[in-house]
Design a protein around this motif. Structure first.
Motif, short mmCIF file in Angstrom:
data_model
loop_
_atom_site.label_atom_id
_atom_site.label_comp_id
_atom_site.label_asym_id
_atom_site.label_seq_id
_atom_site.Cartn_x
_atom_site.Cartn_y
_atom_site.Cartn_z
N ALA A 1 0.82 -1.22 0.00
CA ALA A 1 0.00 0.00 0.00
C ALA A 1 0.85 1.27 0.00
O ALA A 1 0.40 2.33 -0.41
CB ALA A 1 -0.94 -0.01 1.21
N ARG A 2 2.11 1.15 0.43
CA ARG A 2 3.02 2.29 0.38
C ARG A 2 3.29 2.71 -1.07
O ARG A 2 3.63 3.85 -1.35
CB ARG A 2 4.37 1.89 0.98
CG ARG A 2 4.54 2.22 2.44
CD ARG A 2 6.00 1.95 2.81
NE ARG A 2 6.08 1.08 3.97
CZ ARG A 2 7.17 0.38 4.30
NH1 ARG A 2 8.26 0.43 3.54
NH2 ARG A 2 7.18 -0.37 5.37
N GLY B 1 6.70 -10.59 -6.57
CA GLY B 1 6.15 -9.70 -5.55
C GLY B 1 6.69 -9.98 -4.16
O GLY B 1 6.77 -9.07 -3.32
N ILE B 2 7.08 -11.23 -3.90
CA ILE B 2 7.63 -11.58 -2.57
C ILE B 2 8.92 -10.81 -2.34
O ILE B 2 9.11 -10.14 -1.33
CB ILE B 2 7.90 -13.10 -2.48
CG1 ILE B 2 6.63 -13.92 -2.74
CG2 ILE B 2 8.50 -13.44 -1.12
CD1 ILE B 2 6.90 -15.41 -3.00
N GLU B 3 9.83 -10.89 -3.32
CA GLU B 3 11.13 -10.23 -3.14
C GLU B 3 11.04 -8.72 -3.30
O GLU B 3 11.87 -7.99 -2.78
CB GLU B 3 12.17 -10.82 -4.11
CG GLU B 3 11.78 -10.71 -5.57
CD GLU B 3 12.82 -11.32 -6.52
OE1 GLU B 3 12.72 -12.54 -6.73
OE2 GLU B 3 13.69 -10.61 -7.03
N LEU B 4 9.99 -8.25 -4.02
CA LEU B 4 9.81 -6.80 -4.14
C LEU B 4 9.30 -6.22 -2.81
O LEU B 4 9.77 -5.19 -2.35
CB LEU B 4 8.81 -6.50 -5.26
CG LEU B 4 8.55 -5.03 -5.58
CD1 LEU B 4 9.82 -4.34 -6.08
CD2 LEU B 4 7.43 -4.89 -6.60
N ALA C 1 13.36 -2.21 -16.98
CA ALA C 1 12.58 -1.00 -17.21
C ALA C 1 12.77 0.04 -16.11
O ALA C 1 12.63 1.24 -16.35
CB ALA C 1 11.10 -1.36 -17.34
N ALA C 2 13.07 -0.42 -14.89
CA ALA C 2 13.06 0.49 -13.74
C ALA C 2 14.44 0.86 -13.23
O ALA C 2 14.60 1.89 -12.57
CB ALA C 2 12.26 -0.13 -12.58
N GLY C 3 15.46 0.04 -13.51
CA GLY C 3 16.76 0.30 -12.91
C GLY C 3 16.72 0.02 -11.42
O GLY C 3 15.82 -0.67 -10.94
N GLN D 1 10.68 3.15 -8.62
CA GLN D 1 10.46 2.86 -10.03
C GLN D 1 10.07 1.40 -10.25
O GLN D 1 9.24 1.08 -11.10
CB GLN D 1 11.74 3.17 -10.84
CG GLN D 1 11.76 4.57 -11.41
CD GLN D 1 10.51 4.86 -12.27
OE1 GLN D 1 9.62 5.59 -11.84
NE2 GLN D 1 10.42 4.26 -13.46
N ARG D 2 10.69 0.51 -9.49
CA ARG D 2 10.34 -0.92 -9.63
C ARG D 2 8.87 -1.16 -9.29
O ARG D 2 8.17 -1.88 -9.98
CB ARG D 2 11.23 -1.78 -8.74
CG ARG D 2 12.62 -1.90 -9.30
CD ARG D 2 13.54 -2.81 -8.53
NE ARG D 2 14.86 -2.72 -9.17
CZ ARG D 2 15.92 -3.42 -8.82
NH1 ARG D 2 15.84 -4.28 -7.82
NH2 ARG D 2 17.06 -3.28 -9.45
N TRP D 3 8.43 -0.54 -8.23
CA TRP D 3 7.01 -0.69 -7.86
C TRP D 3 6.11 -0.10 -8.94
O TRP D 3 5.06 -0.64 -9.25
CB TRP D 3 6.73 -0.01 -6.51
CG TRP D 3 7.06 -0.87 -5.32
CD1 TRP D 3 8.20 -0.83 -4.58
CD2 TRP D 3 6.24 -1.91 -4.75
NE1 TRP D 3 8.14 -1.77 -3.57
CE2 TRP D 3 6.95 -2.44 -3.65
CE3 TRP D 3 4.99 -2.43 -5.04
CZ2 TRP D 3 6.45 -3.47 -2.85
CZ3 TRP D 3 4.48 -3.46 -4.25
CH2 TRP D 3 5.21 -3.97 -3.18
N ALA D 4 6.55 1.03 -9.51
CA ALA D 4 5.73 1.67 -10.55
C ALA D 4 5.61 0.76 -11.77
O ALA D 4 4.51 0.57 -12.32
CB ALA D 4 6.33 3.02 -10.94
N VAL D 5 6.73 0.17 -12.19
CA VAL D 5 6.71 -0.73 -13.36
C VAL D 5 5.88 -1.98 -13.02
O VAL D 5 5.10 -2.47 -13.84
CB VAL D 5 8.14 -1.12 -13.78
CG1 VAL D 5 8.13 -2.21 -14.85
CG2 VAL D 5 8.89 0.10 -14.29
#
Ligand SMILES: [Zn+2]
Length: 404
Positions: free
Chosen positions: A165-166, A265-268, A374-376, A381-385
């Motif tokens: 949710a963040r 999603g686990i590691e993100l 895509a995010a670097g 950015q990773r969450w956005a992608v």
């Protein structure tokens, strides 16, 4: 009839012949009633699907049906045709099936590759003796006591939700319930209900190891399947009126995106060090396990995860008829380091879901590579992608940059 409606009706028609095919449906009730009232024979389903693929291919791009939507529908329908052919008796090889249903070519790994990986565990595991037995007995020290399973899961779900949710605005009123079940070929399952609600089932047949708590909470819940389904519903179904997303055919390219994003999603949500800290400070105490063992345990788990492709090799050899169930169990014990009962449960999974197994690890690797490319290195950015991926009609071949 528009193409989305035709597609949904074909998926529902296959569901009449294959009880596992329609994983979720929350579209118009009358389409379901129609599918239930008249069973369409498989050859007719195949004919209609092929005609629909041709029709979609002939349509021009429009703002309402852009190329990405048409490509997605065509590829999903090609997989539907392949599944119908399987139901009609066609035997594909493991690799042919993976390409036809999931839009990817699985890698092949040799036995020496796994022997090397297993031998690297020799130094990381306490004790002496063969690595597989030693790992199983080591891991048995990290079983969540039955009476604490729900408390541990709820804590893991809360952590997954808070971190998700963040970064991703979750749809209002999204929620799920957790049920504990037995006698299933899987360890967890998300049954999406529509209206941003899920039922998540956890199989308690076998002991549940502590590492499964965060894995299952993130994979089935936040930011995995529950969030994926809710974002598809909000972004594509409600905002754009793309009704093809009200149905989810399990044996289709969409499953590689679903399982791959749920695993990534686990590691993100809980990357290495952050996860260890959460396990040490929250989960291990809730489970009554020794928090001082967290770093050692997850160090071992990191090495064991590299063995996940051993499961794909067992499935390929078993489903291609090169080895029987007993030999597949032995392979899983030796190279995937599974306890015997877990290996037997896994054979049941192979029997039912077949080449679906590649969606988890290959899907995860493809999604990770796509997001990181895509995010670097920026976490935001990773969450956005990742959120964009969960809200779009992407196909596996688009993830890897292959032409779709
Ligand atoms: Zn899953």
């Amino acid at each position: 009839m528009n193409v989305a409606e035709s597609y949904v009706k074909l998926v529902l028609a296959v569901g009449r012949h294959d009880a596992d095919y329609v994983d979720a449906y929350y579209g118009p009730d009358e389409w379901k009633t129609e599918a239930e009232s008249a069973s369409v024979p498989l050859p007719e389903v195949e004919r209609r699907a092929s005609a629909l693929i041709a029709e979609i291919g002939d349509q021009p791009d429009t703002p309402h049906i852009p190329a990405s939507r048409r490509t997605f529908l065509c590829r999903q329908l090609e997989a539907l045709v392949a599944r119908v052919q399987m139901l009609r008796g066609t035997r594909f090889s493991f690799d042919e099936e993976a390409r036809a249903l999931y839009d990817v070519t699985p890698p092949i790994n040799t036995e020496p590759h796994f022997q090397d990986l297993v031998s690297r565990l020799d130094g990381a595991l306490p004790g002496h003796g063969p690595v597989p037995e030693r790992y199983v007995s080591y891991r048995n020290r990290f079983v969540i006591p039955a009476g604490r399973v729900d408390a541990v899961f709820q804590a893991a779900i809360a952590a997954g939700r808070e971190r998700t949710a963040r970064h991703i605005p979750l749809p209002p009123n999204e929620s799920f319930i957790v049920e504990y079940v037995t006698d299933k070929p899987w360890s967890g399952y998300n049954w999406y209900q529509g209206s941003c609600r899920s039922v998540i089932q956890v199989n308690t047949n076998l002991p549940i190891y502590i590492d499964r708590a965060v894995d299952l909470a993130c994979h089935e819940g936040y930011p995995g399947h529950h969030v994926y389904n809710a974002l598809l519903e909000q972004t594509l179904v409600r905002d754009r009126g793309w009704l093809e997303f009200t149905v989810y055919p399990l044996f289709s390219p969409q499953s590689l995106i679903a399982e791959g994003s749920a695993n990534y999603g686990i590691e993100l949500a809980l990357p290495g060090a952050e996860r260890n800290e959460f396990e040490r400070e929250v989960l291990f105490p809730v489970a009554g396990l020794p928090a001082s063992s967290v770093d050692e345990y997850y160090g071992v788990q990191t090495l064991v995860r590299e063995l996940s492709y051993a499961g794909n090799e067992a499935a390929r050899r078993y489903l291609d008829g090169e080895i029987d169930a007993d030999a597949a169990v032995q392979w899983l014990e030796r190279y995937a380091l599974m306890a015997p009962a877990l290996a037997r449960q896994r054979i049941r999974f192979f029997d039912k879901y077949r080449s679906y197994v590649i969606n988890y690890n290959l899907g995860q690797d493809l999604v990770r590579a796509y997001v990181e490319r895509a995010a670097g290195p920026s976490e935001d950015q990773r969450w956005a992608v990742f959120a964009e991926l969960l809200s779009s009609p992407l196909l596996p071949s688009s993830l890897s940059g292959d032409s779709a």
